[in-house]
Design a protein around this motif. Structure first.
Motif, short mmCIF file in Angstrom:
data_model
loop_
_atom_site.label_atom_id
_atom_site.label_comp_id
_atom_site.label_asym_id
_atom_site.label_seq_id
_atom_site.Cartn_x
_atom_site.Cartn_y
_atom_site.Cartn_z
N VAL A 56 -24.09 49.17 60.93
CA VAL A 56 -24.80 47.96 60.47
C VAL A 56 -24.07 47.39 59.26
O VAL A 56 -23.66 48.13 58.36
CB VAL A 56 -26.26 48.30 60.10
CG1 VAL A 56 -26.92 47.14 59.38
CG2 VAL A 56 -27.04 48.67 61.36
N ASN A 57 -23.87 46.08 59.23
CA ASN A 57 -23.17 45.43 58.13
C ASN A 57 -23.91 44.16 57.76
O ASN A 57 -24.90 43.78 58.40
CB ASN A 57 -21.71 45.13 58.53
CG ASN A 57 -21.66 44.40 59.86
OD1 ASN A 57 -22.20 43.32 60.00
ND2 ASN A 57 -21.02 45.02 60.85
N LEU A 58 -23.44 43.49 56.73
CA LEU A 58 -24.12 42.30 56.22
C LEU A 58 -24.16 41.18 57.26
O LEU A 58 -25.17 40.49 57.39
CB LEU A 58 -23.44 41.81 54.94
CG LEU A 58 -24.09 40.62 54.24
CD1 LEU A 58 -25.56 40.88 53.95
CD2 LEU A 58 -23.34 40.30 52.95
N SER A 59 -23.07 40.99 57.99
CA SER A 59 -23.05 39.95 59.01
C SER A 59 -24.13 40.20 60.05
O SER A 59 -24.83 39.26 60.47
CB SER A 59 -21.68 39.90 59.70
OG SER A 59 -21.70 38.99 60.76
N SER A 104 -23.73 34.60 58.11
CA SER A 104 -23.33 35.69 59.01
C SER A 104 -21.88 35.49 59.45
O SER A 104 -21.09 36.44 59.45
CB SER A 104 -24.24 35.74 60.23
OG SER A 104 -23.82 36.73 61.14
N HIS A 107 -19.23 36.42 56.85
CA HIS A 107 -18.93 37.84 56.69
C HIS A 107 -18.44 38.48 57.98
O HIS A 107 -18.02 39.64 57.96
CB HIS A 107 -20.17 38.57 56.17
CG HIS A 107 -20.55 38.18 54.78
ND1 HIS A 107 -19.90 38.68 53.67
CD2 HIS A 107 -21.47 37.30 54.31
CE1 HIS A 107 -20.44 38.15 52.57
NE2 HIS A 107 -21.39 37.31 52.93
N SER A 111 -11.42 40.99 55.74
CA SER A 111 -11.52 40.72 54.31
C SER A 111 -10.37 39.86 53.80
O SER A 111 -10.40 39.37 52.69
CB SER A 111 -11.55 42.04 53.53
OG SER A 111 -10.41 42.82 53.84
N TYR A 229 -15.16 42.66 60.52
CA TYR A 229 -16.12 42.41 59.45
C TYR A 229 -15.61 42.81 58.09
O TYR A 229 -14.97 43.85 57.94
CB TYR A 229 -17.44 43.14 59.75
CG TYR A 229 -18.03 42.71 61.05
CD1 TYR A 229 -18.83 41.60 61.12
CD2 TYR A 229 -17.74 43.42 62.21
CE1 TYR A 229 -19.36 41.17 62.32
CE2 TYR A 229 -18.27 43.00 63.43
CZ TYR A 229 -19.08 41.89 63.47
OH TYR A 229 -19.59 41.48 64.67
N SER A 230 -15.93 41.98 57.12
CA SER A 230 -15.61 42.34 55.74
C SER A 230 -16.67 43.30 55.21
O SER A 230 -17.74 43.43 55.78
CB SER A 230 -15.58 41.08 54.86
OG SER A 230 -16.87 40.56 54.72
N ASN A 231 -16.38 43.94 54.14
CA ASN A 231 -17.35 44.85 53.51
C ASN A 231 -18.15 44.18 52.42
O ASN A 231 -18.85 44.82 51.67
CB ASN A 231 -16.63 46.08 52.93
CG ASN A 231 -15.95 46.90 54.02
OD1 ASN A 231 -16.54 47.11 55.08
ND2 ASN A 231 -14.73 47.35 53.78
#
Length: 232
Positions: A56-59, A104, A107, A111, A229-231
């Motif tokens: 699971v990530n921010l996006s 979304s 992100h 990166s 995806y970026s962190n």
């Protein structure tokens, strides 16, 4: 492996619900529509989670909120025929959903940041600006008290689509193409709603509106699942 199998099952469940939803409009079975439309986004949301290749990530979290507010919008628009304010409620819910999708997309990329030349900015923005201005110009005499809300929404959905475009070169090609395609279909679906409601009623409008909307959400979710995806 278990999540992959569950995602495959949910994929077919979503397709069945989507086809049934469109059939309910084609056959004018309103009772069936009351059941299928509220199911679309919850099933897609669970499919979104099960189909994610990484953690699971921010996006993903922002995408979940976009789907939740899309669900609120779907439900609100089901009752427009009862009270006009349900349209504003639905419009507001989808405006929030577009904002969540924009962030979304921001992100859902690697990166690595690349400097975008001014000419590229113009090239990216120009078609969306022309489309939004043209649509608003056409609808303006018929919007009455909804001029400001519709203008704000048109700006937000075009900004959402620009967020998808600016992922170019910052994520996988497949992810980029699918998310952009979904964003454009979202604009098309909402434009059809506006044209049908304010300008000229269309034959089989609900089929075209829901068909493009379902494909829009499906492509965005599948595209996000495949992104880098970026962190942040």
């Amino acid at each position: 492996m278990k999540d992959e199998k569950t995602a495959q099952i949910l994929k077919y469940v979503f397709i069945v619900i989507a086809v049934t939803e469109l059939l309910s409009h084609a056959m004018e079975w309103n009772w069936l529509n009351q059941f299928t439309k509220p199911l679309l986004m919850p099933v897609l949301l669970v499919y979104f989670r099960k189909g994610m290749k990484g953690p699971v990530n921010l996006s993903f979290i922002l995408g979940v909120f976009a789907l939740l507010f899309s669900w609120f919008g779907d439900v609100a628009l089901m009752y427009v025929h009862q009270e006009d304010w349900f349209f504003l409620l639905g419009l507001g819910a989808f405006a929030v959903a577009q904002s969540f999708y924009f962030f979304s997309f921001k992100h859902a990329r690697s990166s690595e940041e690349k400097q975008t030349p001014l000419l590229q900015h113009i090239f990216n923005i120009f078609p969306f600006a022309v489309f939004a201005i043209g649509l608003l110009y056409t609808l303006w005499p018929f919007l009455n008290g909804l001029k400001i809300p519709v203008t704000i929404y048109a700006t937000l959905i075009c900004t959402m689509a620009l967020g998808a475009v600016y992922r170019n070169g910052r994520t996988s090609t497949e992810s980029f193409n699918q998310v952009v395609f979904g964003a454009i279909l979202f604009i098309l679906s909402d434009s059809l709603i506006a044209i049908n409601k304010f300008y000229a009623p269309m034959e089989n409008a609900s089929i075209w509106i829901m068909g493009t909307y379902i494909l829009a959400q499906w492509n965005i979710v599948n595209g996000l699942q495949k992104g880098n995806y970026s962190n942040i």
